[in-house]
Motif scaffolding. Structure first.
Motif, PDB file in Angstrom:
ATOM      1  N   GLU A 156      -7.082  78.514 -72.235  1.00  0.00           N
ATOM      2  CA  GLU A 156      -8.089  78.911 -71.257  1.00  0.00           C
ATOM      3  C   GLU A 156      -7.537  79.950 -70.289  1.00  0.00           C
ATOM      4  O   GLU A 156      -8.268  80.836 -69.832  1.00  0.00           O
ATOM      5  N   LYS A 164     -17.512  74.160 -62.042  1.00  0.00           N
ATOM      6  CA  LYS A 164     -18.400  75.217 -62.527  1.00  0.00           C
ATOM      7  C   LYS A 164     -19.554  75.498 -61.569  1.00  0.00           C
ATOM      8  O   LYS A 164     -19.887  76.651 -61.312  1.00  0.00           O
ATOM      9  N   PRO A 194     -14.945  80.225 -65.679  1.00  0.00           N
ATOM     10  CA  PRO A 194     -14.329  78.896 -65.617  1.00  0.00           C
ATOM     11  C   PRO A 194     -12.979  78.866 -66.318  1.00  0.00           C
ATOM     12  O   PRO A 194     -12.773  79.563 -67.322  1.00  0.00           O
ATOM     13  N   CYS A 195     -12.069  78.080 -65.769  1.00  0.00           N
ATOM     14  CA  CYS A 195     -10.748  77.951 -66.393  1.00  0.00           C
ATOM     15  C   CYS A 195     -10.070  76.690 -65.895  1.00  0.00           C
ATOM     16  O   CYS A 195      -9.996  76.449 -64.687  1.00  0.00           O
ATOM     17  N   ASP A 196      -9.554  75.903 -66.833  1.00  0.00           N
ATOM     18  CA  ASP A 196      -8.702  74.766 -66.520  1.00  0.00           C
ATOM     19  C   ASP A 196      -7.264  75.261 -66.669  1.00  0.00           C
ATOM     20  O   ASP A 196      -6.806  75.521 -67.790  1.00  0.00           O
ATOM     21  N   ASP A 228     -12.268  78.549 -61.615  1.00  0.00           N
ATOM     22  CA  ASP A 228     -12.100  77.161 -61.198  1.00  0.00           C
ATOM     23  C   ASP A 228     -12.591  76.263 -62.323  1.00  0.00           C
ATOM     24  O   ASP A 228     -13.270  76.726 -63.247  1.00  0.00           O
ATOM     25  N   THR A 229     -12.267  74.974 -62.232  1.00  0.00           N
ATOM     26  CA  THR A 229     -12.844  73.991 -63.150  1.00  0.00           C
ATOM     27  C   THR A 229     -14.193  73.500 -62.627  1.00  0.00           C
ATOM     28  O   THR A 229     -14.984  72.932 -63.376  1.00  0.00           O
ATOM     29  N   THR A 243      -0.625  71.208 -63.438  1.00  0.00           N
ATOM     30  CA  THR A 243      -1.696  71.918 -62.738  1.00  0.00           C
ATOM     31  C   THR A 243      -1.145  72.894 -61.715  1.00  0.00           C
ATOM     32  O   THR A 243      -1.615  74.027 -61.598  1.00  0.00           O
TER      33      THR A 243
END
Length: 251
Positions: A71, A42, A63-65, A39-40, A115
């Motif tokens: 990412e 954190k 974490p990943c955008d 998720d973004t 997104t």
């Protein structure tokens, strides 16, 4: 379903810090999987992973955008580095913008599409590169009933969710020869907050007699990602308590 069905498998779940994604992480962890919570958010993501660890489950936060291709690549590489494999990807991350089409900015449109929809393609592509080295895997894209029905001012969200449905059957055909199955779930009303605060009419409007919960989506994901269900791919499953089949007339 046998709770050891997913023992020894690695599951990457995007948007897993809260909501449906968190429910999916909990379900797969309880079923024996090694869960990569991504998720973004954190703090919330780390907390979700730590809660699962405290219950004796295998889970880590990465974490990943999902708007960022680099990412996404790092997320899949980290999953393989930590567990040695990647078997299941649940593309759950998403955002929405409820705004009049007269006022919706192109930047907002792009952000929702990138997104929600583009990330499904990028994440599936990167995950598939690892899955095919292990003989295959399963991908589930989380769409929405908004892919087939709408309320006003939902253009960007509806377009992104419709794209996810179409992307699902396209990638199922492309990735099938590598033993990778791709399916899609469109949730309806899935309550992730205070279920006991819902009104009787909230439940009764559903043909199933109740509002949904994350476990309902987890069960559908289990079906699609069960290693024995090798004949199920390219499917779009609506899980909404029957609401999209209910005809409503105003008197």
């Amino acid at each position: 379903m046998n709770t050891t069905t997913f023992k020894g498998t690695t599951v990457v779940i995007t948007g897993a810090a809260k909501g449906i994604g968190k429910g999916l992480a909990e379900a797969y962890a309880a079923a024996g999987a090694d869960v990569i919570v991504s998720d973004t958010l954190k703090d919330e993501g780390q907390q979700t992973a730590e809660q699962l660890q405290a219950n004796g489950y295998s889970a880590v936060f990465v974490p990943c955008d999902v708007r960022d291709e680099h990412e996404i690549k790092q997320l899949m590489e980290e999953a393989v580095r930590r567990t040695g494999r990647l078997d299941i990807l649940i593309n759950n991350a998403g955002v929405s913008r409820w705004k009049s089409p007269y006022e919706l900015k192109v930047e907002e449109w792009d952000d929702v599409l990138n997104t929600n929809a583009r990330s499904c393609f990028l994440a599936s592509r990167e995950a598939a590169l690892h899955m095919r080295t292990n003989g295959g895997g399963a991908i589930v894209n989380i769409s929405s009933t908004r892919s087939v029905m709408s309320e006003p001012n939902s253009e960007a969200y509806a377009a992104s969710k419709g794209a996810i449905v179409a992307l699902t059957h396209a990638m199922a055909v492309s990735l099938g020869p590598d033993g990778i199955r791709v399916n899609c779930i469109s949730p309806g009303w899935i309550e992730t907050g205070s279920y006991d605060q819902l009104r009787p009419e909230d439940h009764s409007q559903h043909p199933a007699g109740r509002v949904g919960v994350p476990k309902d989506i987890a069960k559908a994901c289990f079906y699609f990602t069960d290693p024995d269900n090798t004949f199920v791919t390219g499917t779009h499953l609506v899980v909404d308590g029957g609401m999209t089949r209910k005809m409503i007339y105003e008197e």
